[in-house]
Design a protein around this motif. Structure first.
Motif, mmCIF file in Angstrom:
data_model
loop_
_atom_site.group_PDB
_atom_site.id
_atom_site.type_symbol
_atom_site.label_atom_id
_atom_site.label_comp_id
_atom_site.label_asym_id
_atom_site.label_seq_id
_atom_site.Cartn_x
_atom_site.Cartn_y
_atom_site.Cartn_z
ATOM 1 N N GLN A 99 75.143 38.141 63.409
ATOM 2 C CA GLN A 99 76.086 37.221 62.898
ATOM 3 C C GLN A 99 76.537 38.132 62.077
ATOM 4 O O GLN A 99 76.133 38.890 61.127
ATOM 5 C CB GLN A 99 75.188 36.297 62.228
ATOM 6 C CG GLN A 99 76.119 34.922 62.215
ATOM 7 C CD GLN A 99 75.379 33.737 61.859
ATOM 8 O OE1 GLN A 99 74.254 33.846 61.293
ATOM 9 N NE2 GLN A 99 75.825 32.535 62.074
ATOM 10 N N ILE A 100 77.879 38.032 61.817
ATOM 11 C CA ILE A 100 78.949 38.766 60.997
ATOM 12 C C ILE A 100 79.696 37.900 60.131
ATOM 13 O O ILE A 100 80.049 36.827 60.775
ATOM 14 C CB ILE A 100 79.560 39.747 61.499
ATOM 15 C CG1 ILE A 100 80.678 39.420 62.467
ATOM 16 C CG2 ILE A 100 78.815 41.019 62.008
ATOM 17 C CD1 ILE A 100 81.441 40.344 62.983
ATOM 18 N N THR A 101 80.080 38.088 58.903
ATOM 19 C CA THR A 101 80.923 37.559 57.965
ATOM 20 C C THR A 101 82.264 38.314 57.715
ATOM 21 O O THR A 101 82.144 39.356 57.029
ATOM 22 C CB THR A 101 80.368 37.127 56.531
ATOM 23 O OG1 THR A 101 78.941 36.228 57.194
ATOM 24 C CG2 THR A 101 81.152 35.972 56.013
ATOM 25 N N SER A 104 86.124 34.670 55.243
ATOM 26 C CA SER A 104 85.553 33.192 55.370
ATOM 27 C C SER A 104 85.119 32.806 56.415
ATOM 28 O O SER A 104 84.625 31.893 56.831
ATOM 29 C CB SER A 104 86.662 32.194 54.913
ATOM 30 O OG SER A 104 87.784 32.159 55.564
ATOM 31 N N THR A 106 82.691 33.218 59.722
ATOM 32 C CA THR A 106 81.121 33.581 59.942
ATOM 33 C C THR A 106 80.973 33.571 61.580
ATOM 34 O O THR A 106 81.304 32.279 62.097
ATOM 35 C CB THR A 106 80.061 33.094 59.426
ATOM 36 O OG1 THR A 106 80.302 33.187 57.968
ATOM 37 C CG2 THR A 106 78.729 33.423 59.651
ATOM 38 N N THR A 107 80.691 34.442 62.127
ATOM 39 C CA THR A 107 80.696 34.203 63.536
ATOM 40 C C THR A 107 79.498 35.417 64.264
ATOM 41 O O THR A 107 79.184 36.329 63.609
ATOM 42 C CB THR A 107 81.970 34.562 64.421
ATOM 43 O OG1 THR A 107 81.984 34.532 65.547
ATOM 44 C CG2 THR A 107 82.542 35.992 63.941
ATOM 45 N N TRP A 108 79.238 35.103 65.511
ATOM 46 C CA TRP A 108 78.196 36.142 66.126
ATOM 47 C C TRP A 108 78.961 37.177 66.948
ATOM 48 O O TRP A 108 80.239 36.629 67.625
ATOM 49 C CB TRP A 108 77.569 35.201 67.064
ATOM 50 C CG TRP A 108 76.268 34.819 66.376
ATOM 51 C CD1 TRP A 108 76.095 33.771 65.709
ATOM 52 C CD2 TRP A 108 74.886 35.239 66.451
ATOM 53 N NE1 TRP A 108 74.934 33.270 65.358
ATOM 54 C CE2 TRP A 108 74.193 34.471 65.734
ATOM 55 C CE3 TRP A 108 74.306 36.472 66.885
ATOM 56 C CZ2 TRP A 108 72.780 34.719 65.563
ATOM 57 C CZ3 TRP A 108 72.925 36.896 66.604
ATOM 58 C CH2 TRP A 108 72.248 35.778 65.877
ATOM 59 N N VAL A 331 80.627 44.930 54.289
ATOM 60 C CA VAL A 331 81.230 43.863 55.330
ATOM 61 C C VAL A 331 81.115 44.758 56.497
ATOM 62 O O VAL A 331 80.780 44.123 57.446
ATOM 63 C CB VAL A 331 82.603 43.676 54.931
ATOM 64 C CG1 VAL A 331 83.252 42.878 56.177
ATOM 65 C CG2 VAL A 331 82.597 42.938 53.594
#
Lengths: 396, 103, 166
Positions: A99-101, A104, A106-108, A331
């Motif tokens: 999962q990454i951000t 704003s 956040t998604t896989w 990030v």
């Protein structure tokens, strides 16, 4: 952000990267096979033949698509479409990273996660035989028909050991979702041995890999397109883009099957070394590659090396610097590290595929069938039984 | 356009597919197509099982349709072997031509 | 959305079912049947049967139908000839009667069942692999074991039939 927009963006990125990678996979294969046979491989188009895939694509698109008069037109045109669609569809459930951000959002790093993701991939791959079988049948050509027949018999036979080999790590991880599968494989035994399924399941991994060779119709199991017996097998009558579609389907299947092997047995994007050490590996690899390229560029052995190798060195050092920058940009870190380890494992497995193609001769057809039913199937069954027994005894 | 459909529509779909299967079983003369019509009927029955499983919120229907699949697989293996033998002995797949008990 | 997906795949299923009956060539019929199976798998997903949908694709579309296609290709079965004389009147009357019969059955089902609320995707979550496995290996263990014997017999039967001597 809206779910649909996010999914569209992800699908676009994956489709673009994946299709480009397929074209270059063919370049890699020709290069590696060339070097195995002491040739240089493609060299003319662009530096070291790097623009060869582009030239191939242009050639295949501009060629005339011949529609032979004796074929069953509907199925003849449907078959390559079916083959390439079914080959590309299973990429949608494979995860590439955690999962990454970003900002704003956040998604896989995955299009979608199914509870039955592994079953989905098996289902799609078992339906994938229709492209080849129909293409062979609709061509109305005895060689093509024999190729299609061989392909369908081979694929149903090898489906069994493949599915049984997949079932063993599922028993260990107690899940059918790729995400949880990879999460199960995180961490280390004794602090340094990664908890990948390949260590308890080495037999299953070997069975899976051999069956995967047969499922993707690769040497040594490429009976459906054996040149010296069947001209070109099921795609004898195909030309232009419909031929390219079959070709693309084969490479897409190869990438899918290696990605599944990575996710199930090799820990997905989990690094093989504990956290602080694994971060330096990509920097070291790309830095070293850059320095070697720079050295050879400064001492050119061939005329053009003065220009091409420093460029490559710059590229590699740039990538190394990018990985170095992850220490200051948290990030980027999960994205780049996951991609590096995942793609690295896939590339190693793909290299094994190409290596085997350059090394082994083709099986005879009766040997192929006997091997599936007498050797591979009992091995996979035995592996599954032992794993099941171990899981049953170790759980309370 | 309704936003959701009642479960009875799934049953109607199942009935239509079953009816088509019966029609194919009766009308077609190729043994393989007749056999495929039987598979169509089994599929229609499976849809009914899964629909009732949804209505009753129980998983038993899924298990019944799983058993149907297993039996269909066994049936296909034996049935196709019989078809191969018939073709080898009679040289035809048309049901009307395979009417005598002894060749 | 649920209704849209239902109408789309029910339409495909019915179209493929008609095509199965109407096509004269066995390969075309086989592909139509695969179309029916694929769209039914999606309807199963909608009804919360994720395991059964995957099993439908693996067992039916991936194994049984491949066997059918294989046998059709092996025997090189051509299109059905028109050996049987059927008058056009009987054909159209038969079609009309079939449609009437299906309409009657649909009407009876619709009339007999009480008005139910619509199918909502995700309303039934009991169809996961774990649930099916739990039930299969506890309540339905004996039928499961019996099926394995059935499959063994089927394998033996297929081998005996496929031998050269018969």
């Amino acid at each position: 952000m809206n779910f649909f927009i996010l999914s569209l963006i992800k699908a676009g990125i994956i489709a673009f990267v994946f299709l480009t990678a397929l074209a270059y996979l063919q370049w890699i294969e020709r290069k590696v096979i060339g070097h195995i046979q002491l040739r240089v491989g493609p060299y003319r188009v662009g530096p070291h033949g790097l623009l060869q895939p582009l030239a191939d694509v242009v050639k295949l698109i501009t060629k005339e698509g011949v529609l032979p008069s004796h074929v069953n037109k509907f199925f003849y045109l449907l078959a390559p479409f079916l083959a390439v669609t079914l080959a590309l569809i299973s990429i949608s459930v494979l995860p590439f990273g955690p999962q990454i951000t970003i900002g704003s959002v956040t998604t896989w790093m995955q299009l979608t996660d199914l509870n039955v993701g592994i079953l989905f991939v098996i289902a799609i791959s078992s339906v994938g035989v229709y492209g080849v079988a129909l293409g062979g049948w609709a061509s109305n050509n005895k060689y093509a028909l024999l190729g299609g027949l061989r392909s369908s018999a081979q694929m149903i036979s090898y489906e069994l050991p493949l599915a049984l080999a997949v079932a063993a790590p599922l028993l260990l991880a107690n899940t059918l979702s790729f995400r949880e599968m990879v999460n199960y494989q995180s961490g280390y035994w004794l602090g340094f041995i990664p908890r990948w399924n390949i260590f308890p399941e080495i037999l299953g991994f070997i069975v899976f890999l051999i069956a995967a060779f047969a499922e993707t119709n690769r040497i040594p199991f490429d009976l459906p397109e054996a040149e010296n017996e069947l001209v070109a097998g099921f795609h004898t009558e195909y030309s232009s883009m419909s031929f390219a579609a079959f070709f693309m389907a084969e490479y897409a299947n190869m990438v899918t099957v290696t990605a599944v092997a990575t996710l199930l047995f090799l820990g997905g994007w989990q690094p093989p070394f504990p956290e602080p050490y694994s971060d330096f590996v990509p920097i070291a690899i790309f830095g070293l590659a850059g320095l070697v390229a720079l050295y050879h560029g400064l001492n050119p052995a061939r005329r053009m090396d003065k220009f091409t190798l420093p460029g490559a060195a710059l590229l590699f050092l740039g990538i190394a610097a990018l990985f170095g920058a992850t220490f200051f940009l948290p990030v980027l870190k999960p994205i780049l590290m996951a991609l590096f380890w995942f793609c690295g494992k896939i590339l190693v497995l793909l290299f094994v595929f190409i290596w085997v193609r350059g090394t082994l001769p083709r099986f005879r057809y009766d040997q192929l069938m006997r091997f599936a039913w007498i050797v591979l199937f009992p091995l996979a069954m035995f592996n599954l039984l032992v794993t099941g027994l171990a899981v049953a005894l170790s759980s309370k | 356009m309704p936003t959701s459909v009642p479960t009875s529509w799934y049953l109607i779909l199942s009935a239509i597919l079953f009816g088509l299967g019966v029609a194919g079983f009766i009308f077609r003369r190729n043994i393989i197509t007749v056999f495929m019509s039987i598979e169509l009927m089994l599929n229609a029955v499976n849809l009914t099982f899964v629909t009732f499983s949804y209505t009753l919120k129980q998983v038993d229907g899924h298990i019944f349709s799983f058993f149907v699949m297993v039996v269909a697989a066994a049936e296909a293996a034996v049935g196709l072997a019989i078809i191969l033998t018939v073709f080898k002995n009679r040289g035809t797949l048309m049901i009307d031509d395979v009417s005598s008990m002894k060749y | 959305m649920t209704a849209l997906i239902f109408f789309l795949f029910a339409g495909i299923a019915v179209f493929c079912g008609i095509s199965l009956v109407a096509q004269t060539h066995p390969i075309a019929s086989a592909l139509s049947l695969i179309g029916v199976m694929g769209s039914l798998a999606i309807l199963y997903l909608q009804l919360g049967g994720e395991f059964i949908a995957a099993a439908q694709m693996i067992v039916y579309a991936g194994a049984i139908m491949v066997l059918f296609v294989f046998v059709i290709m092996l025997l090189n079965a051509g299109a059905e000839g028109t050996s049987l004389r059927v008058s056009a009147f009987a054909k159209y009357l038969g079609m009309f009667l079939l449609v009437a019969f299906l309409g009657l059955i649909s009407f009876i089902i619709q009339a007999m069942l009480p008005r139910t609320e619509g199918v909502v995707f995700g309303a039934f979550k009991g169809g996961t692999t774990a649930d099916v496995g739990m039930k299969l290996f506890t309540v339905y263990l004996l039928p499961f074991e019996v099926t394995s014997v059935l499959i063994l017999i089927a394998i033996l039967g297929a081998i005996v039939l496929a031998r050269k001597e018969i």
